[in-house]
Design a protein around this motif. Structure first.
Motif, short mmCIF file in Angstrom:
data_model
loop_
_atom_site.label_atom_id
_atom_site.label_comp_id
_atom_site.label_asym_id
_atom_site.label_seq_id
_atom_site.Cartn_x
_atom_site.Cartn_y
_atom_site.Cartn_z
N MET A 1 106.44 50.43 51.23
CA MET A 1 105.08 50.89 50.97
C MET A 1 105.15 52.05 49.98
O MET A 1 105.95 52.96 50.13
N GLU A 2 104.28 51.99 48.99
CA GLU A 2 104.19 53.05 47.98
C GLU A 2 102.87 53.78 48.16
O GLU A 2 101.83 53.16 48.37
N LEU A 3 102.91 55.10 48.07
CA LEU A 3 101.70 55.92 48.05
C LEU A 3 101.54 56.47 46.65
O LEU A 3 102.48 57.03 46.09
N ARG A 4 100.34 56.27 46.08
CA ARG A 4 100.09 56.75 44.73
C ARG A 4 98.62 57.13 44.58
O ARG A 4 97.79 56.76 45.42
N THR A 5 98.33 57.85 43.52
CA THR A 5 96.96 58.25 43.24
C THR A 5 96.08 57.01 43.08
O THR A 5 96.46 56.05 42.41
N ALA A 6 94.93 57.05 43.73
CA ALA A 6 93.97 55.95 43.61
C ALA A 6 93.26 56.03 42.27
O ALA A 6 92.99 57.12 41.75
N THR A 7 92.96 54.87 41.72
CA THR A 7 92.25 54.79 40.45
C THR A 7 90.98 53.94 40.63
O THR A 7 90.83 53.24 41.64
N ALA A 8 90.12 53.98 39.64
CA ALA A 8 88.91 53.15 39.67
C ALA A 8 89.26 51.68 39.78
O ALA A 8 88.53 50.89 40.39
N PRO A 46 86.37 63.66 41.64
CA PRO A 46 87.27 64.34 40.69
C PRO A 46 87.93 65.57 41.32
O PRO A 46 87.50 66.03 42.39
N PRO A 47 88.96 66.10 40.66
CA PRO A 47 89.60 67.32 41.16
C PRO A 47 88.56 68.42 41.36
O PRO A 47 87.58 68.48 40.62
N PRO A 48 88.74 69.24 42.38
CA PRO A 48 89.98 69.45 43.12
C PRO A 48 90.28 68.42 44.20
O PRO A 48 91.29 68.52 44.88
N ASP A 49 89.41 67.42 44.37
CA ASP A 49 89.69 66.37 45.35
C ASP A 49 90.77 65.44 44.81
O ASP A 49 91.06 65.42 43.61
N HIS A 50 91.33 64.67 45.72
CA HIS A 50 92.44 63.77 45.37
C HIS A 50 92.37 62.57 46.30
O HIS A 50 92.20 62.74 47.52
N ALA A 51 92.49 61.38 45.76
CA ALA A 51 92.51 60.16 46.58
C ALA A 51 93.79 59.40 46.30
O ALA A 51 94.28 59.37 45.17
N VAL A 52 94.31 58.79 47.35
CA VAL A 52 95.54 58.00 47.23
C VAL A 52 95.33 56.64 47.88
O VAL A 52 94.43 56.45 48.69
N VAL A 53 96.20 55.71 47.51
CA VAL A 53 96.25 54.41 48.16
C VAL A 53 97.67 54.16 48.63
O VAL A 53 98.63 54.64 48.04
N ALA A 54 97.76 53.40 49.71
CA ALA A 54 99.05 52.88 50.19
C ALA A 54 99.09 51.43 49.74
O ALA A 54 98.18 50.64 50.07
N VAL A 55 100.12 51.09 48.97
CA VAL A 55 100.20 49.77 48.36
C VAL A 55 101.52 49.11 48.74
O VAL A 55 102.56 49.77 48.79
N ASP A 57 103.37 45.21 47.84
CA ASP A 57 103.30 43.89 47.19
C ASP A 57 101.94 43.65 46.54
O ASP A 57 101.36 42.57 46.64
N GLY A 58 101.40 44.70 45.90
CA GLY A 58 100.13 44.57 45.19
C GLY A 58 98.89 44.68 46.05
O GLY A 58 97.78 44.73 45.53
N ALA A 59 99.05 44.73 47.38
CA ALA A 59 97.90 44.83 48.28
C ALA A 59 97.66 46.28 48.65
O ALA A 59 98.60 47.02 48.94
N VAL A 60 96.40 46.71 48.63
CA VAL A 60 96.04 48.04 49.10
C VAL A 60 95.90 47.97 50.61
O VAL A 60 95.04 47.27 51.14
N LEU A 61 96.77 48.71 51.32
CA LEU A 61 96.79 48.70 52.78
C LEU A 61 95.85 49.73 53.38
O LEU A 61 95.37 49.57 54.50
N GLY A 62 95.62 50.79 52.63
CA GLY A 62 94.77 51.87 53.12
C GLY A 62 94.58 52.90 52.03
O GLY A 62 95.20 52.82 50.96
N SER A 63 93.72 53.87 52.32
CA SER A 63 93.43 54.91 51.34
C SER A 63 93.07 56.20 52.07
O SER A 63 92.61 56.16 53.21
N ALA A 64 93.29 57.30 51.40
CA ALA A 64 92.90 58.61 51.93
C ALA A 64 92.34 59.45 50.79
O ALA A 64 92.74 59.29 49.64
N LYS A 65 91.39 60.29 51.14
CA LYS A 65 90.88 61.27 50.18
C LYS A 65 91.01 62.64 50.80
O LYS A 65 90.93 62.79 52.02
#
Length: 162
Positions: A1-8, A46-55, A57-65
Motif C-alpha cells: 500500500m502506498e500513501l501519497r498526496t491526493a489529487t483532483a 488547499p494548504p495549509p490543509d493536506h489530503a492523502v490517499v492510500a493506493v 494496485d491502482g485502487a484508492v483504498l481510503g483517504s484522509a484530510k
C-alpha cells in the motif's frame, strides 16, 4: 500500500465510497444531499490543509484530510478526517492513514490533534484513536442522528504532540 498526496484526478475514485459513507449516516455529519463537487471542495482543500490517499494496485483504498482545526490563534492544533472504502476495511488502511496523519502534524509543528466529532458508536474508530494515544476529553450527548441507533453522542478526542 502506498500513501501519497491526493489529487483532483483521485476524486472520481474517492467519491463513490465518500458518498456511500455519508449516506450510511453512521460516522459523518455531512449533508445527505452533498454533491460530488461540494464534497471535493470540502475534502481536497488547499494548504495549509493536506489530503492523502492510500493506493494499492491502482485502487484508492481510503483517504484522509488534515490541517489546522481552527484558523488564527487556534491553528497550532490540528485535526483530520478519514474515510476507508467499506469494501477495503480490515486491511490496516485506517491505521496507516492515521499514522501518516500524526507524523504529518508533528513534521508541520502542530502542538496537538483534536477530533471534534467522533461518533461514540463508531467503536472501531474510537478504539483506533485510543490505541494511538488519543483521549476522550468530552462527549456531546445526542449530537449525532445515527441511522440505526438514533441520537448518540459525539466524542471530542485529543492527542498532545509535545
Amino acid at each position: 500500500m502506498e500513501l501519497r498526496t491526493a489529487t483532483a484526478e483521485d476524486w472520481p475514485r474517492i467519491w463513490p465510497f465518500f458518498a456511500s459513507i455519508v449516506q450510511a449516516r453512521e460516522t459523518y455529519a455531512y449533508p445527505l444531499d452533498l454533491t460530488s463537487d461540494q464534497a471535493r471542495e470540502l475534502w481536497l482543500q488547499p494548504p495549509p490543509d493536506h489530503a492523502v490517499v492510500a493506493v494499492e494496485d491502482g485502487a484508492v483504498l481510503g483517504s484522509a484530510k488534515m490541517g489546522p482545526n481552527r484558523p488564527g490563534p487556534g491553528s497550532h492544533i490540528g485535526t483530520a478526517s478519514f474515510m476507508v472504502d467499506p469494501e477495503r476495511s480490515g486491511r490496516g488502511v485506517g491505521r496507516a492513514l492515521a499514522t501518516y496523519m500524526i507524523d504529518w502534524h508533528r513534521r508541520n509543528g502542530f502542538h496537538g490533534i483534536q477530533f471534534n466529532a467522533v461518533v461514540e458508536t463508531n467503536t472501531a474508530a474510537v478504539h483506533l484513536w485510543q490505541d494511538l494515544g488519543f483521549k476522550i476529553i468530552g462527549t456531546v450527548p445526542e449530537a449525532f442522528d445515527h441511522r440505526e441507533h438514533g441520537l448518540v453522542g459525539l466524542h471530542v478526542m485529543y492527542l498532545p504532540l509535545t
